[in-house]
Design a protein around this motif. Structure first.
Motif, mmCIF file in Angstrom:
data_model
loop_
_atom_site.group_PDB
_atom_site.id
_atom_site.type_symbol
_atom_site.label_atom_id
_atom_site.label_comp_id
_atom_site.label_asym_id
_atom_site.label_seq_id
_atom_site.Cartn_x
_atom_site.Cartn_y
_atom_site.Cartn_z
ATOM 1 N N PRO A 144 40.565 47.918 41.524
ATOM 2 C CA PRO A 144 39.142 48.060 41.197
ATOM 3 C C PRO A 144 38.930 48.993 40.008
ATOM 4 O O PRO A 144 39.555 50.048 39.912
ATOM 5 C CB PRO A 144 38.556 48.645 42.483
ATOM 6 N N MET A 145 38.068 48.557 39.095
ATOM 7 C CA MET A 145 37.691 49.330 37.912
ATOM 8 C C MET A 145 38.820 49.434 36.884
ATOM 9 O O MET A 145 38.683 50.103 35.870
ATOM 10 C CB MET A 145 37.222 50.744 38.288
ATOM 11 N N GLN A 146 39.922 48.772 37.123
ATOM 12 C CA GLN A 146 41.047 48.817 36.185
ATOM 13 C C GLN A 146 40.828 47.821 35.046
ATOM 14 O O GLN A 146 40.283 46.737 35.244
ATOM 15 C CB GLN A 146 42.357 48.480 36.903
ATOM 16 N N GLN A 147 41.240 48.187 33.850
ATOM 17 C CA GLN A 147 41.149 47.306 32.701
ATOM 18 C C GLN A 147 42.285 46.281 32.719
ATOM 19 O O GLN A 147 43.336 46.508 33.344
ATOM 20 C CB GLN A 147 41.214 48.127 31.405
ATOM 21 N N LEU A 148 42.066 45.169 32.046
ATOM 22 C CA LEU A 148 43.128 44.178 31.927
ATOM 23 C C LEU A 148 44.308 44.756 31.145
ATOM 24 O O LEU A 148 44.121 45.420 30.130
ATOM 25 C CB LEU A 148 42.615 42.932 31.207
ATOM 26 N N LYS A 149 45.498 44.480 31.641
ATOM 27 C CA LYS A 149 46.714 44.888 30.945
ATOM 28 C C LYS A 149 47.158 43.762 30.005
ATOM 29 O O LYS A 149 46.586 42.678 29.991
ATOM 30 C CB LYS A 149 47.803 45.221 31.952
ATOM 31 N N ALA A 150 48.207 44.037 29.268
ATOM 32 C CA ALA A 150 48.700 43.047 28.314
ATOM 33 C C ALA A 150 49.078 41.745 29.011
ATOM 34 O O ALA A 150 48.789 40.650 28.515
ATOM 35 C CB ALA A 150 49.899 43.607 27.546
ATOM 36 N N VAL A 151 49.699 41.850 30.183
ATOM 37 C CA VAL A 151 50.107 40.648 30.908
ATOM 38 C C VAL A 151 48.889 39.840 31.349
ATOM 39 O O VAL A 151 48.920 38.596 31.349
ATOM 40 C CB VAL A 151 50.989 41.013 32.129
ATOM 41 N N GLU A 159 35.318 33.801 27.705
ATOM 42 C CA GLU A 159 36.485 34.668 27.890
ATOM 43 C C GLU A 159 36.317 35.576 29.107
ATOM 44 O O GLU A 159 37.272 35.808 29.858
ATOM 45 C CB GLU A 159 36.729 35.505 26.640
ATOM 46 N N THR A 160 35.107 36.072 29.320
ATOM 47 C CA THR A 160 34.859 36.928 30.481
ATOM 48 C C THR A 160 35.041 36.150 31.782
ATOM 49 O O THR A 160 35.640 36.649 32.737
ATOM 50 C CB THR A 160 33.435 37.508 30.418
ATOM 51 N N VAL A 161 34.524 34.922 31.815
ATOM 52 C CA VAL A 161 34.659 34.095 33.020
ATOM 53 C C VAL A 161 36.130 33.828 33.323
ATOM 54 O O VAL A 161 36.579 33.958 34.466
ATOM 55 C CB VAL A 161 33.888 32.772 32.865
ATOM 56 N N VAL A 162 36.891 33.464 32.305
ATOM 57 C CA VAL A 162 38.315 33.184 32.515
ATOM 58 C C VAL A 162 39.037 34.457 32.959
ATOM 59 O O VAL A 162 39.928 34.417 33.820
ATOM 60 C CB VAL A 162 38.949 32.596 31.249
ATOM 61 N N SER A 163 38.641 35.597 32.406
ATOM 62 C CA SER A 163 39.265 36.866 32.766
ATOM 63 C C SER A 163 39.080 37.207 34.242
ATOM 64 O O SER A 163 39.894 37.930 34.826
ATOM 65 C CB SER A 163 38.701 38.007 31.913
ATOM 66 N N LEU A 164 38.012 36.683 34.857
ATOM 67 C CA LEU A 164 37.779 36.938 36.277
ATOM 68 C C LEU A 164 38.917 36.387 37.142
ATOM 69 O O LEU A 164 39.106 36.835 38.276
ATOM 70 C CB LEU A 164 36.451 36.326 36.706
ATOM 71 N N ARG A 213 39.932 29.520 34.399
ATOM 72 C CA ARG A 213 39.887 30.702 35.266
ATOM 73 C C ARG A 213 40.912 30.587 36.396
ATOM 74 O O ARG A 213 41.619 31.550 36.711
ATOM 75 C CB ARG A 213 38.484 30.877 35.853
ATOM 76 N N ALA A 214 40.997 29.406 37.008
ATOM 77 C CA ALA A 214 41.963 29.198 38.086
ATOM 78 C C ALA A 214 43.394 29.273 37.559
ATOM 79 O O ALA A 214 44.288 29.803 38.227
ATOM 80 C CB ALA A 214 41.712 27.851 38.759
ATOM 81 N N LEU A 215 43.627 28.770 36.355
ATOM 82 C CA LEU A 215 44.968 28.855 35.767
ATOM 83 C C LEU A 215 45.346 30.308 35.501
ATOM 84 O O LEU A 215 46.493 30.710 35.719
ATOM 85 C CB LEU A 215 45.019 28.058 34.461
ATOM 86 N N ALA A 216 44.386 31.106 35.033
ATOM 87 C CA ALA A 216 44.656 32.520 34.758
ATOM 88 C C ALA A 216 45.007 33.276 36.030
ATOM 89 O O ALA A 216 45.711 34.295 35.983
ATOM 90 C CB ALA A 216 43.450 33.165 34.086
ATOM 91 N N GLN A 217 44.551 32.792 37.155
ATOM 92 C CA GLN A 217 44.835 33.440 38.435
ATOM 93 C C GLN A 217 46.318 33.382 38.775
ATOM 94 O O GLN A 217 46.833 34.240 39.502
ATOM 95 C CB GLN A 217 44.005 32.766 39.534
ATOM 96 N N ALA A 218 47.017 32.345 38.269
ATOM 97 C CA ALA A 218 48.478 32.234 38.399
ATOM 98 C C ALA A 218 48.943 32.306 39.840
ATOM 99 O O ALA A 218 49.925 32.983 40.169
ATOM 100 C CB ALA A 218 49.161 33.312 37.563
ATOM 101 N N SER A 219 48.259 31.591 40.723
ATOM 102 C CA SER A 219 48.631 31.575 42.131
ATOM 103 C C SER A 219 49.696 30.512 42.381
ATOM 104 O O SER A 219 49.903 29.606 41.573
ATOM 105 C CB SER A 219 47.399 31.286 42.988
ATOM 106 N N SER A 220 50.343 30.608 43.526
ATOM 107 C CA SER A 220 51.392 29.642 43.862
ATOM 108 C C SER A 220 50.807 28.329 44.378
ATOM 109 O O SER A 220 51.499 27.311 44.407
ATOM 110 C CB SER A 220 52.348 30.232 44.897
ATOM 111 N N VAL A 221 49.531 28.359 44.812
ATOM 112 C CA VAL A 221 48.857 27.149 45.300
ATOM 113 C C VAL A 221 47.554 26.974 44.529
ATOM 114 O O VAL A 221 46.756 27.897 44.423
ATOM 115 C CB VAL A 221 48.554 27.242 46.810
ATOM 116 N N MET A 222 47.340 25.793 43.989
ATOM 117 C CA MET A 222 46.112 25.455 43.281
ATOM 118 C C MET A 222 45.386 24.369 44.063
ATOM 119 O O MET A 222 45.942 23.304 44.335
ATOM 120 C CB MET A 222 46.426 24.954 41.867
#
Length: 257
Positions: A107-114, A94-99, A151-160
């Motif tokens: 920086p130093m901000q916690q993950l939000k609900a989104v 879960e930590t790896v995917v959260s990255l 992890r890459a999917l969680a990044q939600a970028s326009s290009v994969m």
């Protein structure tokens, strides 16, 4: 709509030119398979697009030179699944995917609900949610691959960009991951994936780029690119060609020479 333009790209490594004058344009909605034999320049091309190695020629995303784009802005727009899947630190899955959410938070901000929702969705899609607490160092190669894809999917970028993402996976997960990438493209994202499984690429990719010795040999649909002549000339193989649900099936069956 997302647009990627590559013009006369050259990359030299160790005194040898690996990518030689490659040019193509791509846009959101495309699922592009980068194919070609070992050493043809596929990985080098992806790394050059990401700015990880020096190159010459034009590389622009939405008409902005990628080489001048700030690292965070590039990370918001482009995600990458590397071919190397080594894990050094025993971080939980879960930590790896959260990255993957790092570009979206200060920086130093916690993950939000989104962010948490994006992580959960990514883990579910990559079929790693049930191993969320396990250290990534204890996973098999195929399991680590799925975590890095999540992890890459969680990044939600326009290009994969994905470098042989299915190589360590069992057949069911190969199909599942390729279906996920196909779905990303169907929803307007641009996906570029290197792949050695020609039938998998033919079935799911909307377009194929065939590289050989650093040059772009063919660009088009599976039927345009995966011809008997191209496979003999570039791969040095003869292949079986078939059909399955109106999709091309290509199975190399013998090496030439």
């Amino acid at each position: 709509m997302t647009s990627l333009n590559v013009e006369n790209l050259h990359v030299s490594l160790g005194g040898r030119e690996i990518v030689q004058g490659v040019s193509f344009a791509a846009s959101g909605g495309e699922f592009i398979g980068l194919i070609g034999p070992n050493g043809s320049g596929k990985t080098t091309l992806l790394r050059a697009l990401l700015g990880l190695i020096p190159s010459t020629g034009g590389i622009s995303l939405n008409n902005v030179d990628l080489r001048t784009m700030a690292a965070k802005h590039r990370a918001l727009n482009m995600s990458y699944v590397a071919q190397e899947r080594d894990a050094t630190w025993p971080l939980s899955v879960e930590t790896v995917v959260s990255l993957g959410r790092t570009p979206h938070i200060a920086p130093m901000q916690q993950l939000k609900a989104v962010d948490r929702d994006a992580v959960e969705t990514a883990m579910r899609e990559a079929d790693v949610a049930d191993m969320r607490e396990r250290p990534i160092t204890e996973l098999s190669g195929g399991e680590r691959s799925r975590v890095l894809i999540a992890r890459a999917l969680a990044q939600a970028s326009s290009v994969m960009l994905a470098d042989e993402p299915t190589s360590a996976l069992d057949p069911a997960h190969q199909i599942r991951v390729t279906e996920i990438f196909s779905g990303l493209a169907a929803n307007g994202r641009l996906v570029l994936m290197t792949c050695h499984d020609l039938s998998l690429a033919a079935r799911f990719c909307t377009r194929l780029l065939l590289l050989n010795n650093g040059r772009l040999e063919a660009d088009g649909s599976a039927r345009q690119v995966l011809t008997a002549e191209n496979l003999q000339r570039v791969y040095g193989v003869q292949a079986f060609f078939g059909e399955d649900e109106d999709k091309l099936v290509v199975v190399p069956r013998s090496a030439i020479g």
